[in-house]
Write a protein that holds these residues in place. Structure first.
Motif, PDB file in Angstrom:
ATOM      1  N   ALA A   1     -46.070 -77.613 -40.321  1.00 33.18           N
ATOM      2  CA  ALA A   1     -46.786 -77.905 -39.083  1.00 33.18           C
ATOM      3  C   ALA A   1     -47.234 -76.631 -38.374  1.00 33.18           C
ATOM      4  N   SER A   2     -46.394 -75.590 -38.426  1.00 30.82           N
ATOM      5  CA  SER A   2     -46.719 -74.368 -37.689  1.00 30.82           C
ATOM      6  C   SER A   2     -47.715 -73.485 -38.432  1.00 30.82           C
ATOM      7  N   LEU A   3     -47.748 -73.581 -39.752  1.00 27.87           N
ATOM      8  CA  LEU A   3     -48.578 -72.665 -40.522  1.00 27.87           C
ATOM      9  C   LEU A   3     -50.067 -72.804 -40.215  1.00 27.87           C
ATOM     10  N   PRO A   4     -50.641 -74.021 -40.204  1.00 33.83           N
ATOM     11  CA  PRO A   4     -52.080 -74.120 -39.869  1.00 33.83           C
ATOM     12  C   PRO A   4     -52.404 -73.589 -38.478  1.00 33.83           C
ATOM     13  N   LEU A   5     -51.494 -73.807 -37.538  1.00 36.63           N
ATOM     14  CA  LEU A   5     -51.735 -73.334 -36.177  1.00 36.63           C
ATOM     15  C   LEU A   5     -51.767 -71.805 -36.133  1.00 36.63           C
ATOM     16  N   VAL A   6     -50.868 -71.171 -36.888  1.00 36.52           N
ATOM     17  CA  VAL A   6     -50.847 -69.708 -36.925  1.00 36.52           C
ATOM     18  C   VAL A   6     -52.096 -69.185 -37.628  1.00 36.52           C
ATOM     19  N   LEU A   7     -52.541 -69.880 -38.671  1.00 38.69           N
ATOM     20  CA  LEU A   7     -53.747 -69.458 -39.380  1.00 38.69           C
ATOM     21  C   LEU A   7     -54.963 -69.495 -38.463  1.00 38.69           C
ATOM     22  N   LEU A   8     -55.000 -70.491 -37.585  1.00 40.14           N
ATOM     23  CA  LEU A   8     -56.169 -70.660 -36.716  1.00 40.14           C
ATOM     24  C   LEU A   8     -56.091 -69.805 -35.457  1.00 40.14           C
ATOM     25  N   HIS A   9     -54.879 -69.653 -34.926  1.00 39.21           N
ATOM     26  CA  HIS A   9     -54.764 -69.031 -33.606  1.00 39.21           C
ATOM     27  C   HIS A   9     -53.880 -67.785 -33.577  1.00 39.21           C
ATOM     28  N   GLY A  10     -53.155 -67.504 -34.648  1.00 36.91           N
ATOM     29  CA  GLY A  10     -52.249 -66.363 -34.638  1.00 36.91           C
ATOM     30  C   GLY A  10     -52.969 -65.039 -34.817  1.00 36.91           C
ATOM     31  N   LYS A  11     -52.320 -63.971 -34.398  1.00 32.35           N
ATOM     32  CA  LYS A  11     -52.851 -62.628 -34.572  1.00 32.35           C
ATOM     33  C   LYS A  11     -52.641 -62.170 -36.012  1.00 32.35           C
ATOM     34  N   PRO A  12     -53.534 -61.322 -36.539  1.00 32.47           N
ATOM     35  CA  PRO A  12     -53.350 -60.810 -37.910  1.00 32.47           C
ATOM     36  C   PRO A  12     -52.009 -60.121 -38.117  1.00 32.47           C
ATOM     37  N   ARG A  13     -51.486 -59.491 -37.076  1.00 31.60           N
ATOM     38  CA  ARG A  13     -50.207 -58.793 -37.205  1.00 31.60           C
ATOM     39  C   ARG A  13     -49.095 -59.744 -37.603  1.00 31.60           C
ATOM     40  N   THR A  14     -49.207 -61.023 -37.203  1.00 36.05           N
ATOM     41  CA  THR A  14     -48.230 -62.035 -37.593  1.00 36.05           C
ATOM     42  C   THR A  14     -48.706 -62.818 -38.805  1.00 36.05           C
ATOM     43  N   ARG A  15     -49.975 -63.177 -38.795  1.00 32.19           N
ATOM     44  CA  ARG A  15     -50.526 -64.066 -39.826  1.00 32.19           C
ATOM     45  C   ARG A  15     -50.393 -63.468 -41.225  1.00 32.19           C
ATOM     46  N   TYR A  16     -50.738 -62.220 -41.381  1.00 33.26           N
ATOM     47  CA  TYR A  16     -50.780 -61.613 -42.713  1.00 33.26           C
ATOM     48  C   TYR A  16     -49.390 -61.499 -43.340  1.00 33.26           C
ATOM     49  N   PRO A  17     -48.352 -60.986 -42.656  1.00 29.66           N
ATOM     50  CA  PRO A  17     -47.012 -60.944 -43.261  1.00 29.66           C
ATOM     51  C   PRO A  17     -46.460 -62.326 -43.593  1.00 29.66           C
ATOM     52  N   VAL A  18     -46.686 -63.300 -42.702  1.00 24.30           N
ATOM     53  CA  VAL A  18     -46.189 -64.652 -42.962  1.00 24.30           C
ATOM     54  C   VAL A  18     -46.830 -65.229 -44.215  1.00 24.30           C
ATOM     55  N   LEU A  19     -48.138 -65.106 -44.320  1.00 27.49           N
ATOM     56  CA  LEU A  19     -48.831 -65.609 -45.504  1.00 27.49           C
ATOM     57  C   LEU A  19     -48.390 -64.868 -46.762  1.00 27.49           C
ATOM     58  N   SER A  20     -48.210 -63.564 -46.659  1.00 30.23           N
ATOM     59  CA  SER A  20     -47.772 -62.778 -47.814  1.00 30.23           C
ATOM     60  C   SER A  20     -46.424 -63.261 -48.316  1.00 30.23           C
ATOM     61  N   PHE A  21     -45.480 -63.439 -47.395  1.00 24.39           N
ATOM     62  CA  PHE A  21     -44.137 -63.855 -47.790  1.00 24.39           C
ATOM     63  C   PHE A  21     -44.156 -65.242 -48.426  1.00 24.39           C
ATOM     64  N   LEU A  22     -44.827 -66.197 -47.773  1.00 29.25           N
ATOM     65  CA  LEU A  22     -44.838 -67.567 -48.286  1.00 29.25           C
ATOM     66  C   LEU A  22     -45.588 -67.655 -49.617  1.00 29.25           C
ATOM     67  N   LEU A  23     -46.637 -66.870 -49.777  1.00 26.48           N
ATOM     68  CA  LEU A  23     -47.362 -66.855 -51.044  1.00 26.48           C
ATOM     69  C   LEU A  23     -46.478 -66.313 -52.164  1.00 26.48           C
ATOM     70  N   LEU A  24     -45.755 -65.241 -51.902  1.00 25.16           N
ATOM     71  CA  LEU A  24     -44.864 -64.676 -52.910  1.00 25.16           C
ATOM     72  C   LEU A  24     -43.714 -65.631 -53.230  1.00 25.16           C
ATOM     73  N   LEU A  25     -43.168 -66.297 -52.206  1.00 24.53           N
ATOM     74  CA  LEU A  25     -42.090 -67.255 -52.434  1.00 24.53           C
ATOM     75  C   LEU A  25     -42.582 -68.427 -53.277  1.00 24.53           C
ATOM     76  N   ALA A  26     -43.791 -68.922 -52.979  1.00 30.22           N
ATOM     77  CA  ALA A  26     -44.362 -70.006 -53.777  1.00 30.22           C
ATOM     78  C   ALA A  26     -44.577 -69.560 -55.223  1.00 30.22           C
TER      79      ALA A  26
END
Length: 470
Positions: free
Chosen positions: A388-413
């Motif tokens: 639920a939180s991921l799409p909201l961060v993608l749309l409204h989050g700052k790159p400083r948060t968005r990029y590390p979160v996406l990197s971690f979840l992509l690597l975990l997947a």
């Protein structure tokens, strides 16, 4: 004496964490909860290493020698910290949180529930008999054999054991697992002088308290509000699978959650603060995770890739990915890395360092993954919150948060896809054992990501030049 046994490694590790954090360029006061949380795991690793060192050098298991060595390490760490902090000018940050009036009721409720979870787990851990399968077949079994024999008796494969006549050699299915967790369980009974299952595995419950302190301290270092910090604590200790490992300690996955999970938390914190000390601590803990369980080498490789993704530009990352794809297609993708061993791909086999080799056998386990994450009760609503939180961060989050979160979840997947979708290991998804325990090892990082997402959405930081360049 037991209190001394449990606290001495903790004190030793905490002192050395204070020294490590003294290298931070930010020159902030010592974050007491953070150094206590991380220091617990570092201290128990140093304790297990001390037991091994004393036995290797002197040929005996001596609680007095191990305690003396830990005291010596504590004194050395204190001296180095004292010098690093300008001869005693050490400022500790441990003041109470200031909770706003409208949030106080909810914060107190969540904190009370978290304490109840830990108290019930402590009661069960001390009063229930040793139950977890891997505990009494591997981790605690080895510790008991070593205590009764008063020596670190070797464990070998079944075939080799059948061909030996030496009565001092033993066998278990997981004979090649790292000895660190068994040595950690050996320590309290060495001081107690008599074998007791509950005393041996009780440090596993203390590991849960250390996870809470470390997660709280890392969030505090980023200036998060009190309610968010306490919510993270509650989400962590109320996760049913973690609760089970706290109430029935003995598995190594909880310990790996302290090394790999908190290692990733430190890397995520570094991605926000750019404090290089947290980068060092994160990589150190991921490296030590290899000596806890074989999966630790997998998490170390993921951590290294995470760091690379944070420091390289998109162009360099794409060039690196293209080079890796070309290496695989041309057959030159298998390398022998120092400490890690063979890593890469060759002839339909994926070599994952110390984790071993995986023969690629694609599995259709999508429904099993969905059931494990969203239907089974092991995780409460954790993955619903993340989704639920991921799409909201993608749309409204700052790159400083968005990029590390996406990197971690992509690597975990990618890790999950490699281990379970592309190999016969997918069969373990049917009984929800190995899959759940693998994710338990990174649970603190997943909770931290939820908190990062919440902070980015409802308490966004000011834009920075680095954000704009992203």
């Amino acid at each position: 004496m037991l209190i001394f046994a449990y606290l001495l490694p903790w004190i030793t590790g905490t002192i050395w964490l204070v020294w490590l954090e003294s290298f931070s360029a930010q020159r902030l006061p010592v974050n007491l909860p953070r150094v206590l949380g991380y220091g617990f795991f570092l201290g128990y690793f140093l304790c297990s290493a001390s037991i091994w060192f004393v036995y290797t050098v002197f040929g005996q298991l001596s609680a007095a020698m191990v305690a003396s060595l830990l005291l010596l390490l504590s004194a050395l760490g204190f001296f180095l910290s004292w010098r690093k902090h300008h001869h005693g000018q050490l400022v500790i940050s441990g003041q109470a949180l200031k909770i706003k009036g409208k949030d106080k009721g909810l914060a107190l409720l969540l904190l009370t529930l978290a304490i109840i979870h830990l108290a019930v787990a402590a009661y069960d851990a001390y009063n229930r008999p040793l139950l977890p399968w891997d505990a009494w077949t591997t981790w605690t079994y080895r510790a008991k054999i070593w205590f009764l024999n008063q020596g670190l008796s070797p464990f070998i494969s079944m075939d080799a054991w059948l061909n030996t006549k030496n009565p001092g050699i033993y066998t278990i299915p997981a004979h090649d697992y790292p000895a660190t967790v068994s040595l950690m369980q050996l320590w309290p009974v060495m001081l107690h002088g008599q074998w007791n299952d509950a005393l041996a595995i009780f440090p596993g419950l203390l590991a849960g308290a250390a996870l809470v302190l470390a997660l709280y301290g890392q969030g505090r270092s980023l200036g998060w509000p009190a309610l968010l910090l306490i919510t993270g604590i509650y989400l962590l200790v109320s996760t049913p699978l973690l609760d089970a490992h706290l109430a029935l300690p003995g598995y190594a996955d909880l310990w790996l959650g302290g090394f790999a999970g908190l290692g990733f938390v430190a890397l995520l914190q570094w991605s926000q603060s750019r404090d290089r000390t947290q980068l060092l601590i994160g990589l150190l803990f991921l490296g030590l995770g290899m000596l806890i369980k074989r999966e630790g080498s997998l998490w170390l490789m993921m951590g290294l890739l995470f760091v690379i993704m944070q420091v390289l530009s998109w162009k360099l990352l794409l060039a690196t990915a293209a080079g890796a794809a070309l290496a695989i297609l041309s057959g030159y993708s298998l390398v022998d890395l120092p400490w890690l061993g063979q890593t890469g791909y060759a002839d339909g086999v994926l070599y994952l360092s110390r984790l071993g080799a995986i023969t690629l056998q694609p599995q259709n386990v999508s429904s099993a993954v969905f059931i494990n994450l969203f239907s089974n009760s092991s995780w409460n609503l954790l993955y619903f919150y993340l989704c639920a939180s991921l799409p909201l961060v993608l749309l409204h989050g700052k790159p400083r948060t968005r990029y590390p979160v996406l990197s971690f979840l992509l690597l975990l997947a990618t890790v999950i896809a490699t281990v379970f979708f592309l190999s016969a290991e997918g069969a373990w998804l049917k009984d929800s054992t190995a899959f759940g325990r693998l994710l338990l090892q990174v649970l603190p990082a997943l909770i931290f990501i939820l908190q990062l997402n919440w902070q980015a959405l409802f308490h966004p930081p000011a834009s920075t030049q680095a954000d704009e360049k992203r």
